[in-house]
Design an enzyme around this catalytic site. Structure first.
Site, short mmCIF file in Angstrom:
data_model
loop_
_atom_site.label_atom_id
_atom_site.label_comp_id
_atom_site.label_asym_id
_atom_site.label_seq_id
_atom_site.Cartn_x
_atom_site.Cartn_y
_atom_site.Cartn_z
N ASN A 291 6.27 14.14 -9.27
CA ASN A 291 5.54 14.55 -8.07
C ASN A 291 4.58 15.67 -8.46
O ASN A 291 5.00 16.79 -8.74
CB ASN A 291 6.53 15.03 -7.02
CG ASN A 291 5.87 15.44 -5.72
OD1 ASN A 291 4.66 15.60 -5.64
ND2 ASN A 291 6.68 15.63 -4.68
N HIS B 223 1.19 9.04 -1.84
CA HIS B 223 1.63 10.23 -2.56
C HIS B 223 2.83 9.86 -3.41
O HIS B 223 3.75 9.17 -2.94
CB HIS B 223 1.98 11.33 -1.56
CG HIS B 223 2.71 12.49 -2.18
ND1 HIS B 223 2.28 13.11 -3.31
CD2 HIS B 223 3.87 13.11 -1.81
CE1 HIS B 223 3.12 14.08 -3.64
NE2 HIS B 223 4.09 14.10 -2.74
N CYS C 219 1.66 18.74 -0.54
CA CYS C 219 1.49 17.38 -1.06
C CYS C 219 0.47 16.56 -0.28
O CYS C 219 -0.07 15.59 -0.80
CB CYS C 219 2.83 16.67 -1.10
SG CYS C 219 4.05 17.47 -2.15
#
Length: 325
Positions: free
Chosen positions: A282, A252, A115
């Site tokens: 996500n 993020h 990520c």
């Protein structure tokens, strides 16, 4: 004193056509829309179609970024694709995108920091551009996380989605002050002691399989808020800035509670935070460039504004970057 800066010249994004809602997931596993929204803020996510690869979604985002920048593919001499879901063990997904764009010069490679991948890729491209090793870079975050999800594990399958975002960076001379446009500072960190908190339980060198994503959610949440605040504080210490100076915070998009807690710790108001997690889920390395592209396209982010990005991913890895738009 003048110095080279990596100036952001364009943004692009791509999301697969299929949208999976929480209601659809509730029909697959023991969960509910209320449970997912309360714990994550996610209401829907995009899922790649059969045969729609990471390279394909990354290519579409790259093409959109080049069009937005008004820069020809033939001018690009560096492509970095941040991804944890490459199309093949090798060659790199970046080389597929390079070939599809008709680029034959420069370098193209993948970068794996899960990520945090886009932040790591941006920091890497910045070093190439400011050193004179490259002049124009495509930095792409592209993921098809739906391919590594265990759709019977309600703790993880509700969280992730697919998509890609890209930016075009160009080396340009600046004054060496914080008034310069471009990447002003980057910070990246890793700590492998926590690898078993967020990982995929397979790979060619271990199980010879792709494997599925596994996560200890509470541990990830705890470390995320602490680590993300830490890396941004390094940025503030280096620049003398504070949360009040940031025009837009683009974190993020992992979990709305992590986003809100981090923004609060940094003193950044909710009205200055770009949030897409509710619609995208996500998307790992794609989440920040997807959010940047959306806020750029709708006019929220304006030239000259300060944009702070940050992310944390498996490894653990984490990092931040400060950009003057």
């Amino acid at each position: 004193m003048s110095r080279m800066r990596s100036v952001l010249r364009g943004c692009g994004s791509y999301l697969p056509a299929r949208i999976m809602t929480n209601a659809e997931l509730a029909a697959m596993v023991d969960t509910s829309d209320e449970w997912i929204v309360q714990r994550t803020g996610i209401r829907a996510r995009h899922i790649a179609a059969d045969g729609e690869t990471t390279g394909m979604v990354g290519l579409k985002a790259a093409e959109a970024a080049l069009a937005d920048a008004g820069i020809l593919a033939s001018e690009v001499d560096l492509i970095i694709v941040a991804t944890a879901t490459p199309d093949h063990t090798f060659p790199a997904t970046a080389t597929y995108i390079q070939a599809e764009l008709g680029i034959t010069q420069g370098a193209a490679f993948d970068l794996q920091a899960v990520c945090s991948g886009f932040v790591f890729a941006l920091a890497t491209a910045d070093k190439f551009l400011t050193s004179g090793a490259a002049k124009t870079a495509l930095v792409i975050g592209a993921e098809t996380f739906s391919r590594i999800l265990d759709w019977e594990d309600r703790a993880t399958c509700v969280l992730f989605g697919d998509g890609a975002g890209a930016v075009v960076l160009r080396a340009e001379e600046g004054t060496g002050t914080l008034a310069d446009r471009g990447v002003l500072t980057t910070h990246v960190r890793s700590d492998g002691r926590y690898a078993n908190k967020l990982y995929v339980d397979g790979g060619p060198g271990s199980t010879k399989t792709v494997g599925f994503l596994r996560m200890e959610g509470r541990e990830v949440f705890k470390h995320a808020v602490i680590n993300l605040a830490e890396t941004v504080r390094h940025t503030f210490e280096e620049t003398g800035l504070s949360g009040d100076d940031i025009d837009w915070f683009v974190p993020h998009q992992a979990n709305r509670r992590i986003i809100d807690a981090t923004a609060h710790k940094l003193g950044i108001g909710e009205d200055r935070v770009v949030v897409t997690v509710d619609r995208h889920g996500n998307t790992s390395a794609a989440s920040i460039p997807l959010a940047l592209a959306e806020a750029h396209a709708d006019g929220r982010i304006k030239p000259g504004q300060l944009v702070l990005i940050e992310a944390m991913g498996g490894g653990f890895t984490w990092g931040s970057a400060l950009i003057r738009w």
